[in-house]
Write a protein that holds these residues in place. Structure first.
Motif, PDB file in Angstrom:
ATOM      1  N   GLN A   1       1.185   6.300  -7.239  1.00  8.67           N
ATOM      2  CA  GLN A   1       0.003   7.026  -7.701  1.00  8.67           C
ATOM      3  C   GLN A   1      -0.018   8.485  -7.265  1.00  8.67           C
ATOM      4  OE1 GLN A   1      -3.102   4.549  -6.125  1.00  8.67           O
ATOM      5  NE2 GLN A   1      -2.674   2.864  -7.547  1.00  8.67           N
ATOM      6  N   LYS A   2       0.954   8.882  -6.471  1.00  9.22           N
ATOM      7  CA  LYS A   2       1.013  10.273  -6.022  1.00  9.22           C
ATOM      8  C   LYS A   2       1.220  11.201  -7.224  1.00  9.22           C
ATOM      9  CE  LYS A   2       3.458  13.345  -2.842  1.00  9.22           C
ATOM     10  NZ  LYS A   2       4.588  13.458  -1.870  1.00  9.22           N
TER      11      LYS A   2
ATOM     12  N   SER B   1       0.643   1.977 -13.357  1.00 13.81           N
ATOM     13  CA  SER B   1       0.700   1.844 -11.899  1.00 13.81           C
ATOM     14  C   SER B   1      -0.049   0.612 -11.429  1.00 13.81           C
ATOM     15  CB  SER B   1       0.112   3.103 -11.251  1.00 13.81           C
ATOM     16  OG  SER B   1       0.016   2.952  -9.848  1.00 13.81           O
TER      17      SER B   1
ATOM     18  N   ASN C   1       0.827  -1.210   0.000  1.00 13.40           N
ATOM     19  CA  ASN C   1       0.000   0.000   0.000  1.00 13.40           C
ATOM     20  C   ASN C   1       0.861   1.260   0.000  1.00 13.40           C
ATOM     21  OD1 ASN C   1      -2.414  -1.429  -0.005  1.00 13.40           O
ATOM     22  ND2 ASN C   1      -2.556  -1.488   2.222  1.00 13.40           N
ATOM     23  N   LYS C   2       1.976   1.232   0.726  1.00 20.68           N
ATOM     24  CA  LYS C   2       2.882   2.382   0.741  1.00 20.68           C
ATOM     25  C   LYS C   2       3.503   2.610  -0.639  1.00 20.68           C
ATOM     26  CE  LYS C   2       4.204   2.226   5.631  1.00 20.68           C
ATOM     27  NZ  LYS C   2       5.316   2.001   6.580  1.00 20.68           N
ATOM     28  N   GLU C   3       3.911   1.523  -1.281  1.00 22.49           N
ATOM     29  CA  GLU C   3       4.499   1.648  -2.609  1.00 22.49           C
ATOM     30  C   GLU C   3       3.455   2.092  -3.635  1.00 22.49           C
ATOM     31  OE1 GLU C   3       7.766   1.503  -2.994  1.00 22.49           O
ATOM     32  OE2 GLU C   3       7.729   1.187  -0.827  1.00 22.49           O
ATOM     33  N   ALA C   4       2.228   1.581  -3.503  1.00 23.74           N
ATOM     34  CA  ALA C   4       1.162   1.984  -4.418  1.00 23.74           C
ATOM     35  C   ALA C   4       0.845   3.468  -4.259  1.00 23.74           C
ATOM     36  CB  ALA C   4      -0.088   1.146  -4.163  1.00 23.74           C
ATOM     37  N   GLU C   5       0.854   3.937  -3.024  1.00 19.61           N
ATOM     38  CA  GLU C   5       0.596   5.356  -2.777  1.00 19.61           C
ATOM     39  C   GLU C   5       1.672   6.231  -3.406  1.00 19.61           C
ATOM     40  OE1 GLU C   5      -0.063   8.394   1.041  1.00 19.61           O
ATOM     41  OE2 GLU C   5       0.106   6.228   1.354  1.00 19.61           O
ATOM     42  N   ALA C   6       2.929   5.775  -3.304  1.00 17.27           N
ATOM     43  CA  ALA C   6       4.022   6.536  -3.916  1.00 17.27           C
ATOM     44  C   ALA C   6       3.910   6.541  -5.438  1.00 17.27           C
ATOM     45  CB  ALA C   6       5.364   5.948  -3.481  1.00 17.27           C
TER      46      ALA C   6
END
Length: 231
Positions: A132-133, A207, A125-130
């Motif tokens: 998609q930021k 992504s 989830n942290k990597e996905a957030e980065a």
């Protein structure tokens, strides 16, 4: 009369900067907003293209190392508890929780599999957030820039008609500059919106594929650890 009008029209500067300089303050602000939005969108696009290429390359390299047959503990010792690569971070999260799930006597604490899965999910989830930021910015630019440009066009045409009414002259030299300035705002709106929409769709799909790869790896890794838990 017609020759005089054409001569006056030819003397008008229809370059971008010429049209911008003659535009009203409101239309100038609209153009500046659109130019900033376009620059912002392109900076995100370039940054994401580089980021996604790096993420795919890192995932491919780590995948080779992971399936090379090297023991998981040995691979974890190589990358350390705080790696830089996304795939490595997911692997490290699972391994750290795996080691924490062992008691001092070598036995496993109950619920180890669930905690390992949860740890890797948090890392994903942290990597996905980065990844998609910044993509919402592209969506915002793509959806609003045409309307901002249209507002500038309407405002510019309104002022052009006001100028025509004040001068009571509809020749080309009077009409053309105002109309051109107004249409420039629409052009800038489309120039900002079209790349933003195209790359938003592309980068969102890229992504999702990268995150899907992380999830597939986490599932495979969890399956390997599950076998060791059951053995």
């Amino acid at each position: 009369m017609e020759a005089e009008t054409l001569a006056l029209a030819q003397e008008i500067d229809f370059s971008f900067w010429g049209l911008f300089a003659r535009a009203t303050l409101t239309v100038k602000l609209v153009m500046l907003i659109l130019m900033v939005a376009s620059f912002w969108a392109w900076s995100i696009i370039i940054q994401k293209l580089i980021m996604y290429r790096t993420a795919r390359r890192e995932a491919a390299v780590f995948d080779q190392s992971f399936w090379s047959g090297e023991p998981l503990d040995g691979l974890f010792e190589q990358i350390g508890p705080e790696p830089k690569g996304s795939s490595q971070k997911i692997f490290a999260a699972g391994m750290i929780e795996w080691r924490r799930s062992h008691r001092t006597d070598g036995g496993l604490i109950a619920g180890a599999q669930a905690r390992i899965d949860r740890s890797m999910d948090v890392a994903i989830n942290k990597e996905a957030e980065a990844l998609q930021k910044g993509l919402p910015v592209l969506a915002t630019v793509g959806s609003t820039a045409p309307f901002i440009g249209l507002f500038g066009t309407v405002w510019g045409i309104m002022n052009a008609f006001i100028e025509i009414a004040e001068q009571q002259n509809t020749n080309l030299a009077v009409v053309a500059p105002g109309i051109a300035e107004a249409l420039l705002a629409t052009g800038l709106g489309l120039l900002a919106a079209i790349p933003a929409v195209i790359f938003y769709n592309k980068l969102s799909a890229d992504s999702d594929r990268i995150v899907a790869g992380y999830e597939a790896f986490a599932d495979e890794f969890a399956t390997i650890l599950s076998r060791q838990l059951d053995s």
